[in-house]
Design a protein around this motif. Structure first.
Motif, PDB file in Angstrom:
ATOM      1  N   THR A 147      -8.924 -13.887  24.620  1.00  0.00           N
ATOM      2  CA  THR A 147      -9.952 -13.123  23.786  1.00  0.00           C
ATOM      3  C   THR A 147      -9.369 -12.993  22.257  1.00  0.00           C
ATOM      4  O   THR A 147     -10.100 -13.134  21.111  1.00  0.00           O
ATOM      5  CB  THR A 147     -10.607 -12.028  24.374  1.00  0.00           C
ATOM      6  N   VAL A 148      -8.314 -12.630  22.074  1.00  0.00           N
ATOM      7  CA  VAL A 148      -7.718 -12.190  20.843  1.00  0.00           C
ATOM      8  C   VAL A 148      -7.149 -13.556  20.152  1.00  0.00           C
ATOM      9  O   VAL A 148      -7.604 -13.523  18.986  1.00  0.00           O
ATOM     10  CB  VAL A 148      -6.200 -11.463  21.030  1.00  0.00           C
ATOM     11  N   THR A 149      -6.773 -14.453  20.644  1.00  0.00           N
ATOM     12  CA  THR A 149      -6.451 -15.707  19.911  1.00  0.00           C
ATOM     13  C   THR A 149      -7.718 -16.432  19.425  1.00  0.00           C
ATOM     14  O   THR A 149      -7.872 -16.845  18.333  1.00  0.00           O
ATOM     15  CB  THR A 149      -5.499 -16.696  20.608  1.00  0.00           C
ATOM     16  N   ILE A 198       4.489 -22.758  18.229  1.00  0.00           N
ATOM     17  CA  ILE A 198       4.335 -21.533  17.986  1.00  0.00           C
ATOM     18  C   ILE A 198       5.602 -20.846  17.498  1.00  0.00           C
ATOM     19  O   ILE A 198       5.690 -20.089  16.561  1.00  0.00           O
ATOM     20  CB  ILE A 198       4.062 -20.473  19.313  1.00  0.00           C
ATOM     21  N   THR A 199       6.716 -21.387  18.007  1.00  0.00           N
ATOM     22  CA  THR A 199       8.102 -21.041  17.397  1.00  0.00           C
ATOM     23  C   THR A 199       7.992 -21.341  15.887  1.00  0.00           C
ATOM     24  O   THR A 199       8.652 -20.716  14.984  1.00  0.00           O
ATOM     25  CB  THR A 199       9.300 -21.463  18.419  1.00  0.00           C
ATOM     26  N   LEU A 200       7.793 -22.678  15.531  1.00  0.00           N
ATOM     27  CA  LEU A 200       7.861 -23.047  14.188  1.00  0.00           C
ATOM     28  C   LEU A 200       7.075 -22.266  13.377  1.00  0.00           C
ATOM     29  O   LEU A 200       7.394 -21.822  12.228  1.00  0.00           O
ATOM     30  CB  LEU A 200       7.482 -24.515  14.146  1.00  0.00           C
ATOM     31  N   MET A 324      -1.223 -12.505  15.897  1.00  0.00           N
ATOM     32  CA  MET A 324      -0.402 -13.142  15.010  1.00  0.00           C
ATOM     33  C   MET A 324      -0.996 -14.809  14.964  1.00  0.00           C
ATOM     34  O   MET A 324      -1.201 -15.397  13.828  1.00  0.00           O
ATOM     35  CB  MET A 324       1.044 -13.371  15.224  1.00  0.00           C
ATOM     36  N   LEU A 325      -1.236 -15.356  16.311  1.00  0.00           N
ATOM     37  CA  LEU A 325      -1.531 -16.702  16.330  1.00  0.00           C
ATOM     38  C   LEU A 325      -3.008 -16.969  16.097  1.00  0.00           C
ATOM     39  O   LEU A 325      -3.103 -18.055  15.244  1.00  0.00           O
ATOM     40  CB  LEU A 325      -1.448 -17.159  17.929  1.00  0.00           C
TER      41      LEU A 325
END
Length: 499
Positions: A147-149, A198-200, A324-325
């Motif tokens: 839901t957040v993403t 995601i890491t990049l 953040m994503l």
């Protein structure tokens, strides 16, 4: 809504493909051994993919990123321990080689082999209790990520996660371990792609030096040194070492992958190579959490940690990473990442559903039938019971998992609920395999005292997770030693056991 139509197309296409592939596994299930351990035919690389996918889910990324957000680089110690211990277990074959040689299907089955049928039933009950309580928080946390993403309205959280759980339940109930392994391979590829992306993005947008500076400013030395971190310390590190030895050898879903391999040597290789993946499994999401701390950690302090502020909205630390994503990923990329995370979710949940339902059916119901003098069910009957147990566990999770909120950091809650049975199980398995004197009395005391050591200090006395976990392993060890020394000698060693 953060999702564009192309993002939804990617996600829905993935879900449909997973269901179709999972259902295709039904035609390969002809016996209980096929249903629970895939006929013991897993090779090294398929074994690595399915074990990694089983133990890397959205819940894994969420609790590890929360740990990074709350405790900075000191949290990396937990990830380092998990990977190094797994590599050690794989290289030496500690416990896993001997258990695989016995051709088991569940961990509690060993307790009847070495100790007694009654202890197997008790262990099965504790394993099911601890495992289902552990899994009980998965759905809600995974739903929060989605839901957040995506920006999905929170009122759709419950029906969305129920729908996903039902998809997992359908192909797991129908195809068992065969379907889980087949879908795990696809899911492992997708979650690997999502992890790299995601890491990049996270490190690029937050900046490595900024991440280091932010942790130093907010936390000082405790943000880098786990010995001085308030929630960690020496007892935490010792507990983590013991806990991860127990997880890699006696955790039901991990052990089932070892039991499904072609041979003890294959199980060792699977464990070793997966250990290197486990290093990234913990460390990379922790870095995402630190990146989220840089970008959004400007809210009011709560227990020494700043809450995340996203577009004027205050959020809990565990929601900082998906927030953040939602901000840094572009259209299409966001859909790929969420599909990868759903892949991780489905892989973990399907394996856990199978693992805990297998314990109930094989280690509680089946032994109780034998105690009462009833005839064995046979393969068709056992398959039916396994599928019913699978469905019942899934239904329980719908009602429990979406409403219960764990106290404190989710990682620590999951650790302590797992310790309820892991402390006693690990001590009993090691004692039974490597100490001739271990007996039934010691086994009962170890299981009961281990469970009491985890439940009473944490849930009743409200002591820290580290204290409770340390006490649980200590009491379980004392129980096995005292019970075995004062009780009668065991009449058989593990080398004398033939299933």
């Amino acid at each position: 809504m953060n999702f564009a139509p192309v993002d939804w197309v990617i996600v829905v296409t993935y879900l449909a493909a997973s269901l179709a592939i999972g259902l295709a596994g039904r035609k390969y299930v002809g016996s209980t051994a096929h249903f629970l351990v895939a006929g013991r035919e897993l090779g090294t690389w398929i074994g690595v993919a399915t074990l990694a996918a089983t133990e890397i889910g959205t819940i894994t990324f969420m609790y590890n990123s929360e740990l990074g957000y709350r405790y900075g680089f000191a949290a990396l110690s937990a990830a380092l321990i998990s990977g190094v211990v797994m590599i050690f277990v794989g290289r030496t074959g500690f416990v896993i080689r001997r258990l695989r040689e016995l051709r088991l299907m569940t961990v509690p089955e060993y307790f009847e082999v070495k100790y007694s049928r009654g202890l197997r039933i008790l262990t099965g009950l504790l394993v099911a209790l601890g495992g289902i309580l552990n899994m009980g928080v998965f759905l809600k946390i995974e739903g929060e990520f989605l839901t957040v993403t995506s920006g999905l309205n929170s009122r759709y959280l419950i029906p969305t996660m129920i729908a996903i759980l039902l998809l997992e339940l359908i192909y797991t109930t129908v195809g068992g371990m065969v379907s889980v392994v087949i879908t795990d391979y696809l899911q492992y590829v997708l979650l690997s792609v999502a992890t790299i992306i995601i890491t990049l993005y996270a490190v690029h947008f937050a900046g490595w030096h900024t991440m280091v500076d932010r942790v130093e400013k907010l936390m000082g030395p405790s943000g880098f040194n786990p010995i001085v971190a308030p929630k960690f310390g020496f007892s935490f590190l010792v507990w983590q070492i013991l806990l991860w030895f127990a997880i890699h050898t006696c955790w039901q879903t991990t052990a089932m992958r070892m039991f499904a391999t072609r041979s003890p040597e294959v199980s060792k290789r699977v464990m070793t190579w997966t250990g290197f993946i486990f290093l990234g499994r913990g460390m990379l999401p922790m870095l995402w959490g630190i990146a989220a701390l840089v970008l959004f950690g400007h809210g009011p302090m709560s227990n020494g940690v700043p809450q995340a502020v996203v577009q004027g909205r205050v959020m809990a630390p565990i929601d900082a990473m998906p927030a953040m994503l939602s901000q840094i990923l572009g259209t299409g990329i966001r859909g790929i990442v969420v599909a990868g995370m759903l892949a991780a979710t489905m892989s973990v949940n399907s394996s856990y559903l199978l693992g805990w339902s297998a314990v109930i059916s094989q280690d509680v119901i089946a032994p109780l039938r034998r105690v009462s003098g009833k005839a064995p069910l046979g393969d068709k009957g056992e398959l039916f019971v396994n599928r019913v147990c699978n469905a019942c566990v899934g239904l329980f999770l719908i009602f429990w998992g979406l409403y219960y909120t764990p106290p404190g950091a989710v990682y620590l809650y999951l650790n302590i609920t797992g310790t309820i049975f892991l402390a006693g199980a690990f001590v009993c398995v090691v004692g039974g395999l490597y100490w001739r004197r271990a007996n039934v009395a010691g086994g009962y005391l170890a299981m009961l005292m281990g469970a009491i050591g985890a439940i009473v200090p944490f849930f009743v006395l409200h002591r820290s997770e580290s204290f409770s976990g340390f006490a649980s392993f200590g009491l379980a060890t004392a129980g096995l030693l005292v019970g075995s020394l004062i009780g009668s000698r065991s009449k058989r060693t593990i080398a004398e056991v033939k299933l």
